[in-house]
Write an enzyme that holds these catalytic residues in place. Structure first.
Site, PDB file in Angstrom:
ATOM      1  N   LYS A  11     -37.434 -54.896  -8.678  1.00  0.00           N
ATOM      2  CA  LYS A  11     -36.404 -54.634  -9.780  1.00  0.00           C
ATOM      3  C   LYS A  11     -35.650 -55.969 -10.215  1.00  0.00           C
ATOM      4  O   LYS A  11     -35.420 -56.899  -9.185  1.00  0.00           O
ATOM      5  CB  LYS A  11     -35.685 -53.352  -9.845  1.00  0.00           C
ATOM      6  CG  LYS A  11     -36.622 -52.102 -10.038  1.00  0.00           C
ATOM      7  CD  LYS A  11     -35.629 -50.878  -9.913  1.00  0.00           C
ATOM      8  CE  LYS A  11     -36.622 -49.614  -9.997  1.00  0.00           C
ATOM      9  NZ  LYS A  11     -35.624 -48.447 -10.040  1.00  0.00           N
ATOM     10  N   TYR A  51     -40.708 -46.263 -18.744  1.00  0.00           N
ATOM     11  CA  TYR A  51     -39.908 -44.949 -18.074  1.00  0.00           C
ATOM     12  C   TYR A  51     -39.859 -43.907 -18.928  1.00  0.00           C
ATOM     13  O   TYR A  51     -38.832 -42.959 -19.067  1.00  0.00           O
ATOM     14  CB  TYR A  51     -38.569 -45.483 -17.736  1.00  0.00           C
ATOM     15  CG  TYR A  51     -38.256 -46.203 -16.276  1.00  0.00           C
ATOM     16  CD1 TYR A  51     -38.669 -45.426 -15.123  1.00  0.00           C
ATOM     17  CD2 TYR A  51     -38.092 -47.529 -16.090  1.00  0.00           C
ATOM     18  CE1 TYR A  51     -38.532 -45.926 -13.889  1.00  0.00           C
ATOM     19  CE2 TYR A  51     -38.322 -47.941 -14.878  1.00  0.00           C
ATOM     20  CZ  TYR A  51     -38.389 -47.497 -13.722  1.00  0.00           C
ATOM     21  OH  TYR A  51     -38.437 -47.997 -12.465  1.00  0.00           O
ATOM     22  N   ASN A 114     -31.454 -50.131  -7.593  1.00  0.00           N
ATOM     23  CA  ASN A 114     -31.963 -49.826  -6.397  1.00  0.00           C
ATOM     24  C   ASN A 114     -33.186 -50.592  -6.019  1.00  0.00           C
ATOM     25  O   ASN A 114     -34.017 -50.000  -5.281  1.00  0.00           O
ATOM     26  CB  ASN A 114     -32.201 -48.396  -6.349  1.00  0.00           C
ATOM     27  CG  ASN A 114     -33.055 -47.760  -7.299  1.00  0.00           C
ATOM     28  OD1 ASN A 114     -33.905 -48.654  -7.913  1.00  0.00           O
ATOM     29  ND2 ASN A 114     -33.339 -46.315  -7.312  1.00  0.00           N
ATOM     30  N   HIS A 117     -39.479 -49.993  -7.569  1.00  0.00           N
ATOM     31  CA  HIS A 117     -39.882 -48.850  -8.218  1.00  0.00           C
ATOM     32  C   HIS A 117     -41.033 -48.790  -7.323  1.00  0.00           C
ATOM     33  O   HIS A 117     -41.689 -49.646  -6.823  1.00  0.00           O
ATOM     34  CB  HIS A 117     -40.428 -49.133  -9.452  1.00  0.00           C
ATOM     35  CG  HIS A 117     -41.066 -48.006 -10.137  1.00  0.00           C
ATOM     36  ND1 HIS A 117     -40.846 -46.875 -10.741  1.00  0.00           N
ATOM     37  CD2 HIS A 117     -42.528 -47.986 -10.144  1.00  0.00           C
ATOM     38  CE1 HIS A 117     -41.774 -46.077 -10.949  1.00  0.00           C
ATOM     39  NE2 HIS A 117     -43.039 -46.855 -10.867  1.00  0.00           N
ATOM     40  N   GLU A 128     -49.772 -46.545 -14.482  1.00  0.00           N
ATOM     41  CA  GLU A 128     -48.594 -47.469 -14.302  1.00  0.00           C
ATOM     42  C   GLU A 128     -49.248 -49.067 -13.933  1.00  0.00           C
ATOM     43  O   GLU A 128     -48.996 -50.077 -14.451  1.00  0.00           O
ATOM     44  CB  GLU A 128     -47.778 -47.244 -13.050  1.00  0.00           C
ATOM     45  CG  GLU A 128     -46.527 -45.845 -13.501  1.00  0.00           C
ATOM     46  CD  GLU A 128     -45.637 -45.811 -12.549  1.00  0.00           C
ATOM     47  OE1 GLU A 128     -45.867 -46.254 -11.376  1.00  0.00           O
ATOM     48  OE2 GLU A 128     -44.856 -44.652 -12.965  1.00  0.00           O
TER      49      GLU A 128
HETATM   50  N1  UDP Z   1     -31.715 -43.401 -11.918  1.00  0.00           N
HETATM   51  C1  UDP Z   1     -30.589 -43.490 -12.265  1.00  0.00           C
HETATM   52  N2  UDP Z   1     -29.677 -42.472 -11.857  1.00  0.00           N
HETATM   53  C2  UDP Z   1     -29.922 -41.417 -11.484  1.00  0.00           C
HETATM   54  C3  UDP Z   1     -31.623 -41.213 -11.113  1.00  0.00           C
HETATM   55  C4  UDP Z   1     -32.260 -42.311 -11.373  1.00  0.00           C
HETATM   56  O1  UDP Z   1     -29.924 -44.537 -12.294  1.00  0.00           O
HETATM   57  O2  UDP Z   1     -29.356 -40.353 -11.149  1.00  0.00           O
HETATM   58  C5  UDP Z   1     -32.640 -44.618 -12.052  1.00  0.00           C
HETATM   59  C6  UDP Z   1     -32.993 -45.449 -10.680  1.00  0.00           C
HETATM   60  O3  UDP Z   1     -33.133 -46.638 -10.814  1.00  0.00           O
HETATM   61  C7  UDP Z   1     -34.275 -44.725 -10.286  1.00  0.00           C
HETATM   62  C8  UDP Z   1     -34.965 -44.605 -11.857  1.00  0.00           C
HETATM   63  O4  UDP Z   1     -34.046 -44.294 -12.522  1.00  0.00           O
HETATM   64  O5  UDP Z   1     -35.081 -45.589  -9.544  1.00  0.00           O
HETATM   65  C9  UDP Z   1     -36.174 -43.483 -11.648  1.00  0.00           C
HETATM   66  O6  UDP Z   1     -35.478 -42.431 -11.304  1.00  0.00           O
HETATM   67  P1  UDP Z   1     -36.572 -41.637 -10.204  1.00  0.00           P
HETATM   68  O7  UDP Z   1     -35.729 -40.228 -10.034  1.00  0.00           O
HETATM   69  O8  UDP Z   1     -38.026 -41.508 -10.722  1.00  0.00           O
HETATM   70  O9  UDP Z   1     -36.299 -42.549  -8.577  1.00  0.00           O
HETATM   71  P2  UDP Z   1     -37.402 -43.164  -8.000  1.00  0.00           P
HETATM   72  O10 UDP Z   1     -38.613 -42.632  -8.319  1.00  0.00           O
HETATM   73  O11 UDP Z   1     -37.133 -44.432  -8.495  1.00  0.00           O
HETATM   74  O12 UDP Z   1     -36.972 -42.810  -6.574  1.00  0.00           O
HETATM   75 MG    MG Z   2     -39.775 -42.069 -10.007  1.00  0.00          MG
END
Ligand code: UDP
Ligand code: MG
Length: 139
Positions: A11, A51, A114, A117, A128
């Site tokens: 990211k 997203y 974070n 992805h 994807e």
């Molecule tokens: N995210 C965020 N706040 C939250 C949950 C998710 O900003 O409370 C962002 C974070 O960058 C995350 C992305 O949205 O990686 C997609 O969320 P997901 O729940 O799919 O998490 P991931 O699969 O990336 O662990």
């Molecule tokens: Mg996810």
């Protein structure tokens, strides 16, 4: 049977901090092989489309803004049990909850910013991968 491919994105926070090489090295240490890669600066439309599944979530606007804030690095990865293994290697969404040695524990700043992805299912990995690498050469 679980598939051999998954899609990851270094990211904008991690790419901009010069951590892409370290992260890819860690993925390779876990047996992943890079099959395709590119560097691109997503538009808000592209980030929002990628997203779209999260469009109704409260963090969606912030997520789209973040993902279009600078260059990122999508990669198509291969190894046995690719999706589940990569999810383990990247760690929990919130780095505060991520296990030691995971990408997010090592490199993520916050739950939003974070570092990485990873696809969450074989079905989404295929969708994807097509989003970033449709028509691209893969080896
Ligand atoms: N995210 C965020 N706040 C939250 C949950 C998710 O900003 O409370 C962002 C974070 O960058 C995350 C992305 O949205 O990686 C997609 O969320 P997901 O729940 O799919 O998490 P991931 O699969 O990336 O662990
Ligand atoms: Mg996810």
């Amino acid at each position: 049977m679980a598939g051999r491919h998954t899609l990851t994105i270094v990211k904008p926070d991690a790419f901009g901090a010069g951590k892409a090489g370290l992260i890819i090295a860690l993925l390779e240490k876990h047996g992943f092989v890079v099959k395709a890669a590119r560097v691109m600066h997503l538009s808000t439309e592209q980030a929002g489309g990628f997203y779209a599944v999260h469009a109704a979530r409260p963090f969606y606007g912030e997520l789209v803004e973040f993902m279009s804030s600078g260059p990122c690095m999508p990669l198509l990865l291969e190894r046995d049990d690719a999706v589940a293994t990569l999810r383990t290697v990247i760690g929990a969404t919130d780095p505060a909850e991520a296990a030691e040695g995971t990408v997010r524990k090592l490199y993520a700043e916050s739950k939003g910013r974070n570092a990485i992805h990873a696809s969450d299912s074989d079905e989404n990995a295929a969708i994807e991968a097509a989003f970033f690498f449709a028509g691209a050469d893969t080896i």
